[in-house]
Design a protein around this motif. Structure first.
Motif, mmCIF file in Angstrom:
data_model
loop_
_atom_site.group_PDB
_atom_site.id
_atom_site.type_symbol
_atom_site.label_atom_id
_atom_site.label_comp_id
_atom_site.label_asym_id
_atom_site.label_seq_id
_atom_site.Cartn_x
_atom_site.Cartn_y
_atom_site.Cartn_z
ATOM 1 N N PHE A 187 0.658 -1.310 0.007
ATOM 2 C CA PHE A 187 0.366 0.205 0.054
ATOM 3 C C PHE A 187 0.822 1.485 0.047
ATOM 4 C CE2 PHE A 187 -3.185 -3.086 1.401
ATOM 5 C CZ PHE A 187 -4.256 -2.894 0.570
ATOM 6 N N GLY A 188 0.677 2.533 -0.329
ATOM 7 C CA GLY A 188 1.519 3.077 -0.883
ATOM 8 C C GLY A 188 0.732 3.919 1.130
ATOM 9 N N LEU A 189 1.527 5.359 0.393
ATOM 10 C CA LEU A 189 1.521 6.714 1.942
ATOM 11 C C LEU A 189 0.009 6.755 2.282
ATOM 12 C CD1 LEU A 189 4.227 8.637 1.122
ATOM 13 C CD2 LEU A 189 4.719 7.318 2.421
ATOM 14 N N ASN A 190 -0.139 6.337 3.681
ATOM 15 C CA ASN A 190 -1.418 6.951 4.542
ATOM 16 C C ASN A 190 -1.604 8.224 3.934
ATOM 17 O OD1 ASN A 190 -1.461 5.319 7.384
ATOM 18 N ND2 ASN A 190 -1.663 3.943 4.977
ATOM 19 N N ALA A 191 -2.822 8.960 3.234
ATOM 20 C CA ALA A 191 -3.115 10.188 3.137
ATOM 21 C C ALA A 191 -4.029 10.469 3.968
ATOM 22 C CB ALA A 191 -3.573 10.600 1.226
ATOM 23 N N ARG A 192 -4.072 12.143 4.799
ATOM 24 C CA ARG A 192 -5.251 12.859 5.592
ATOM 25 C C ARG A 192 -6.106 12.924 5.015
ATOM 26 N NH1 ARG A 192 -4.046 16.897 9.614
ATOM 27 N NH2 ARG A 192 -4.752 17.917 8.332
ATOM 28 N N VAL A 193 -6.965 12.829 4.514
ATOM 29 C CA VAL A 193 -7.993 13.418 3.649
ATOM 30 C C VAL A 193 -9.478 14.028 4.534
ATOM 31 C CG1 VAL A 193 -8.354 11.054 2.266
ATOM 32 C CG2 VAL A 193 -9.922 11.258 4.209
ATOM 33 N N THR A 194 -9.041 14.668 5.797
ATOM 34 C CA THR A 194 -10.208 15.337 6.674
ATOM 35 C C THR A 194 -8.785 16.442 7.114
ATOM 36 O OG1 THR A 194 -9.373 13.759 8.922
ATOM 37 C CG2 THR A 194 -11.679 14.396 7.519
ATOM 38 N N THR A 195 -9.685 17.599 6.831
ATOM 39 C CA THR A 195 -9.241 18.884 8.008
ATOM 40 C C THR A 195 -9.449 19.353 9.497
ATOM 41 O OG1 THR A 195 -10.937 20.463 6.787
ATOM 42 C CG2 THR A 195 -8.934 19.677 5.481
ATOM 43 N N PHE A 196 -10.265 18.672 9.857
ATOM 44 C CA PHE A 196 -10.755 18.760 11.250
ATOM 45 C C PHE A 196 -11.202 17.880 11.914
ATOM 46 C CE2 PHE A 196 -13.872 18.940 14.178
ATOM 47 C CZ PHE A 196 -13.885 21.023 14.490
ATOM 48 N N ALA A 197 -9.943 17.490 12.972
ATOM 49 C CA ALA A 197 -9.955 16.128 13.625
ATOM 50 C C ALA A 197 -11.404 16.407 14.546
ATOM 51 C CB ALA A 197 -8.769 16.861 15.160
ATOM 52 N N SER A 198 -12.344 15.230 14.102
ATOM 53 C CA SER A 198 -13.301 15.239 15.190
ATOM 54 C C SER A 198 -13.038 15.154 16.389
ATOM 55 C CB SER A 198 -14.487 14.276 14.662
ATOM 56 O OG SER A 198 -14.785 14.539 13.172
ATOM 57 N N ASN A 199 -14.296 15.219 17.397
ATOM 58 C CA ASN A 199 -14.261 14.428 18.602
ATOM 59 C C ASN A 199 -15.456 13.252 19.315
ATOM 60 O OD1 ASN A 199 -14.136 14.533 21.954
ATOM 61 N ND2 ASN A 199 -14.443 16.784 22.233
ATOM 62 N N PRO A 200 -15.446 12.319 19.603
ATOM 63 C CA PRO A 200 -15.487 11.476 19.951
ATOM 64 C C PRO A 200 -16.634 11.628 21.094
ATOM 65 C CG PRO A 200 -13.798 10.853 20.683
ATOM 66 C CD PRO A 200 -13.449 11.746 19.665
ATOM 67 N N ASP A 201 -15.773 12.293 21.904
ATOM 68 C CA ASP A 201 -17.716 13.272 23.174
ATOM 69 C C ASP A 201 -18.314 13.847 22.650
ATOM 70 O OD1 ASP A 201 -15.701 11.561 25.101
ATOM 71 O OD2 ASP A 201 -14.261 13.295 25.647
ATOM 72 N N VAL A 202 -18.546 14.453 21.526
ATOM 73 C CA VAL A 202 -19.504 15.128 20.664
ATOM 74 C C VAL A 202 -20.591 13.867 21.024
ATOM 75 C CG1 VAL A 202 -20.139 16.798 19.413
ATOM 76 C CG2 VAL A 202 -17.791 17.198 20.337
ATOM 77 N N GLY A 203 -22.235 14.751 21.624
ATOM 78 C CA GLY A 203 -23.286 13.530 21.047
ATOM 79 C C GLY A 203 -23.380 12.102 21.358
ATOM 80 N N PHE A 204 -24.132 11.466 21.967
ATOM 81 C CA PHE A 204 -24.689 10.137 22.003
ATOM 82 C C PHE A 204 -23.666 10.383 23.577
ATOM 83 C CE2 PHE A 204 -26.148 10.111 18.167
ATOM 84 C CZ PHE A 204 -27.065 10.196 17.958
ATOM 85 N N GLY A 205 -23.606 10.831 24.361
ATOM 86 C CA GLY A 205 -22.795 10.699 25.729
ATOM 87 C C GLY A 205 -20.977 10.082 25.395
ATOM 88 N N GLY A 206 -20.817 10.244 23.893
ATOM 89 C CA GLY A 206 -19.309 10.024 24.130
ATOM 90 C C GLY A 206 -19.052 8.893 23.861
ATOM 91 N N GLN A 207 -20.134 8.109 23.317
ATOM 92 C CA GLN A 207 -20.183 6.387 23.763
ATOM 93 C C GLN A 207 -20.955 5.984 21.950
ATOM 94 O OE1 GLN A 207 -23.326 5.404 26.858
ATOM 95 N NE2 GLN A 207 -21.429 6.016 28.494
ATOM 96 N N PHE A 208 -21.123 6.915 21.074
ATOM 97 C CA PHE A 208 -20.973 6.086 19.995
ATOM 98 C C PHE A 208 -20.764 6.961 18.793
ATOM 99 C CE2 PHE A 208 -24.828 5.844 16.996
ATOM 100 C CZ PHE A 208 -24.140 4.316 16.865
ATOM 101 N N ILE A 209 -20.477 6.408 17.928
ATOM 102 C CA ILE A 209 -20.001 7.254 16.941
ATOM 103 C C ILE A 209 -20.217 6.442 15.724
ATOM 104 C CG2 ILE A 209 -18.431 8.831 18.029
ATOM 105 C CD1 ILE A 209 -15.532 7.018 17.042
#
Length: 243
Positions: free
Chosen positions: A127-149
């Protein structure tokens, strides 16, 4: 019409749920695919054998009878304490393999995640180099009490593009985002533009994480239960016979 006997793909170490220091549930979900030209079979899953979440891949060229040794797809340092999880796989009509996943490598706290993608143009031998495709780091604590993403992500591919879909929190809640990632990506290190809030932090061109975020993550509550030791599991793949 019918399925033959199971064939062992690989011994695997399932990931703990939740990961240490987080609260969202996570599991080891294998995802399969096949080359429309050669018929080679592929499986990708997240594995904890190195002490953190990694994305592993195996291939079979004999209709599932035997499988290759697992290949680590994420290219960050081994056993660096950063989790990769919820992988997905898609094979384009020309045989290019695309794999995308959630990735915490850029967060010193191993909590906020980006979406990464890697591609193979040699039938999964590398596999080639990993490419980051997002420009924003999401926080899994947002929504559903941080227990479901979402428990997993999605991915579709054409001969010239890959289209990952993921849970994103840039708007202060959990939304489903997608974008077009133009192929090939094996030697690309640039990140495409996505509309929305500016990224919390941006890795250097060599994909080395910056020493700190510009915004301190909100402290999270200690998980209600300490993850217990995860037993070693075995991943099997059903063998299909064509009448």
């Amino acid at each position: 019409a019918n399925f033959g006997p199971n064939r062992l793909v690989a011994d695997m170490e399932g990931v703990p749920s939740p990961f240490p220091g987080s609260r969202f549930r996570v599991d080891t979900y294998p995802v399969g695919g096949s080359d429309p030209i050669s018929g080679t079979l592929y499986v990708v899953w997240n594995d904890y054998r190195q002490g953190d979440g990694d994305i592993l891949f195996s291939r079979s060229t004999d209709h599932g009878e035997t499988w290759s040794e697992p290949l680590r797809v994420n290219d960050d340092p081994v056993d660096n304490g950063k989790d990769q999880f919820f992988p997905w796989l898609a094979v384009s009509p020309d045989g290019t393999i695309s794999i995308s996943w959630f990735d915490c490598r850029d967060d010193p706290g191993n909590l906020h995640y980006h979406i990464y993608l890697a591609q193979s143009e040699d039938g999964g031998l590398s596999f080639g180099l990993n490419a980051r495709v997002t420009t924003f780091a999401s926080n899994p604590d947002v929504g559903f009490g941080g227990q479901f993403i979402g428990d997993y992500m999605g991915l579709a591919a054409t001969d010239d593009s890959a289209y990952p879909a993921w849970v994103d929190t840039r708007n202060g809640n959990q939304d489903v985002f997608t974008l077009q990632r133009v192929s090939p990506t094996p030697t690309q290190t640039s990140t495409p533009t996505v509309t929305g809030t500016p990224p919390t932090f941006t890795p250097s061109p060599t994909m080395t994480p910056t020493p700190a975020e510009t915004e301190t993550p909100t402290p999270i509550a200690t998980p209600s239960a300490t993850p217990t030791e995860t037993p070693t599991l075995r991943l099997y793949f059903p063998l299909l016979f064509k009448d």
